[in-house]
Design an enzyme around this catalytic site. Structure first.
Site, PDB file in Angstrom:
ATOM      1  N   HIS A 306       0.851  -1.184   0.000  1.00 44.63           N
ATOM      2  CA  HIS A 306       0.000   0.000   0.000  1.00 44.63           C
ATOM      3  C   HIS A 306       0.883   1.228   0.000  1.00 44.63           C
ATOM      4  O   HIS A 306       1.980   1.225   0.559  1.00 44.63           O
ATOM      5  CB  HIS A 306      -0.916   0.005   1.229  1.00 44.63           C
ATOM      6  CG  HIS A 306      -2.028   0.997   1.149  1.00 44.63           C
ATOM      7  ND1 HIS A 306      -1.889   2.301   1.537  1.00 44.63           N
ATOM      8  CD2 HIS A 306      -3.310   0.858   0.720  1.00 44.63           C
ATOM      9  CE1 HIS A 306      -3.038   2.941   1.353  1.00 44.63           C
ATOM     10  NE2 HIS A 306      -3.914   2.088   0.861  1.00 44.63           N
ATOM     11  N   ASP A 363      -8.004  -4.409  -0.887  1.00 42.55           N
ATOM     12  CA  ASP A 363      -8.483  -4.829  -2.194  1.00 42.55           C
ATOM     13  C   ASP A 363      -8.329  -6.331  -2.413  1.00 42.55           C
ATOM     14  O   ASP A 363      -8.977  -6.897  -3.290  1.00 42.55           O
ATOM     15  CB  ASP A 363      -7.721  -4.091  -3.310  1.00 42.55           C
ATOM     16  CG  ASP A 363      -7.892  -2.595  -3.215  1.00 42.55           C
ATOM     17  OD1 ASP A 363      -9.039  -2.138  -3.140  1.00 42.55           O
ATOM     18  OD2 ASP A 363      -6.872  -1.880  -3.206  1.00 42.55           O
TER      19      ASP A 363
END
Length: 429
Positions: A306, A363
């Protein structure tokens, strides 16, 4: 003693004030840098640049912490619901029973779309991406409510908040129905926010549709997890557009377009496509892990790492439990989930991933849950947008109410040609 940073340039020095956040974050205030030194800063992607102060969301990427208005995301997911969290983000405090009831009722009253706005869908091809319809219809709302779009009028803002939160699920569901050639389903005021959306998505006039309460609860949790995430690409877009005093519908339509990008809101769709690729290649997880580690390969493991989190994404920990529960309850033995589990196990143990802190992010599992619920891949980013709506509204509202807000106007370092003499066309070779 007030701390300051000092810049030494061209044998001169200047003091730069420090701004302190409530979580001990510090920033160098460079508001007067150019005026005093002639310098500007360069920061590609704004990775080290703060564009605002905000009291909405705190994120500590190193510690894996995410809080909305001071409340841990874990506590909100376990004890709250999306309507309460939306109120919290927008107004700053958890609502009382009467406040949340009024808030919910105000939203329920505005779930329907103007019939003329419905006809706008007929102008789009059947295979139009639902994100294109979502952004277009949201922006078009400003033409149907021209008497209440002044961003500086508190009453206009109040009604626009209700309209946006209420209509976004209807707009999204109509986009899906358009793509499959089914009739639009009107909202039902007796249903909850998430149940109403599921009904508009999956029911048909010819037969009764019963909303599964476990699916409804899981969707509510997913919306909470996506409700805000500090100054990401789409949120900063909403603020940038809103800083020009564009109305709320226009600013959030721009945010939807920013979210559409595969590096932002489209990431969960890419995760599912990656898992499908591995499945079709004989479930050869090891092969693709090695490809991801190969510097000469263009293959990337989607859903790992991330931009901000350098630890485990706290949202991923919550969503993994929900994913397991939903698929187990529905009796789904999804081979893609097995592949996801294998990839996660590798990421948590393989030195390559551990050293680079490439942990599964939010995700990674969300696409699998959406797929199990029956949502097509094209709707994944739309679901992200529905969840993010209260965060965008809260950020826009905070920006408009701040005395420090100025129209967004980044600087640049020009790298083009120096001044040149114009050559008439008949003299050019």
């Amino acid at each position: 003693m007030v701390k300051k940073a000092q810049l030494i340039y061209d044998d001169k020095s200047m003091d730069l004030p420090l701004i302190n956040g409530t979580e001990n974050e510090q920033a160098v205030d460079i508001a007067k840098l150019r005026a005093q030194s002639g310098l500007v800063t360069m920061d590609h992607g704004y990775a080290n640049t703060g564009a605002c102060t905000s009291a909405i969301t705190f994120l500590d990427g190193e510690q894996g912490i995410l809080r909305y208005r001071g409340y841990n995301i874990q506590d909100l997911c376990e004890n709250s619901n999306f309507m309460e969290v939306s109120y919290l983000l927008i107004y700053g405090e958890l609502p009382s029973p009467s406040q949340v009831e009024e808030f919910r009722n105000n939203i329920t009253r505005h779930t329907m779309l103007h019939e003329s706005l419905r006809s706008l869908y007929d102008a789009y091809p059947r295979d139009a991406h639902p994100m294109a319809l979502l952004s277009s219809v949201v922006c078009s709302l400003s033409t149907f409510y021209q008497d209440a779009i002044d961003p500086l009028n508190p009453e206009h803002v109040k009604i626009s908040i209700f309209r946006l939160l209420a209509k976004i699920p209807t707009i999204a569901a109509y986009s899906y129905k358009k793509s499959i050639g089914q009739p639009f389903i009107y909202p039902i005021n007796a249903l909850s926010y998430c149940a109403n959306f599921l009904n508009m998505m999956f029911s048909v006039p010819a037969e009764h549709y019963e909303v599964d309460p476990d699916i409804e609860k899981a969707l509510d949790l997913l919306f909470i997890l996506h409700a805000d995430h500090e100054q990401n690409c789409s949120t900063s877009t909403v603020r940038m557009v809103g800083s020009s005093h564009a109305n709320m519908f226009a600013a959030i339509s721009a945010g939807i377009c920013a979210l559409w990008g595969p590096l932002h809101g489209g990431a969960n769709q890419e995760v599912l496509e990656m898992l499908q690729l591995i499945y079709e290649d004989g479930n050869n997880v090891k092969k693709y892990v090695e490809k991801a580690k190969d510097k000469n390969s263009n293959f990337r493991l989607m859903g790992f790492g991330h931009r901000v989190y350098k630890n485990f994404d706290p949202r991923a920990q919550i969503i993994k439990k929900t994913c397991d529960k939903v698929l187990s309850k529905m009796g789904i033995n999804d081979p893609l989930l097995d592949i996801a589990h294998q990839l996660e196990e590798v990421a948590l143990k393989d030195p390559y991933f551990v050293e680079k802190k490439l942990y599964p992010n939010v995700d990674f599992y969300s696409g699998i849950i959406y797929k199990a619920m029956g949502f097509p891949v094209e709707m994944f980013t739309v679901l992200f947008a529905i969840g993010r709506m209260p965060g965008w509204i809260a950020q826009w509202k905070e920006m408009m109410e701040s005395k420090d807000t100025r129209i967004g106007r980044p600087r640049q370092i020009y790298t083009g040609q120096n001044q040149r003499k114009y050559v008439p066309i008949h003299k050019r070779s």
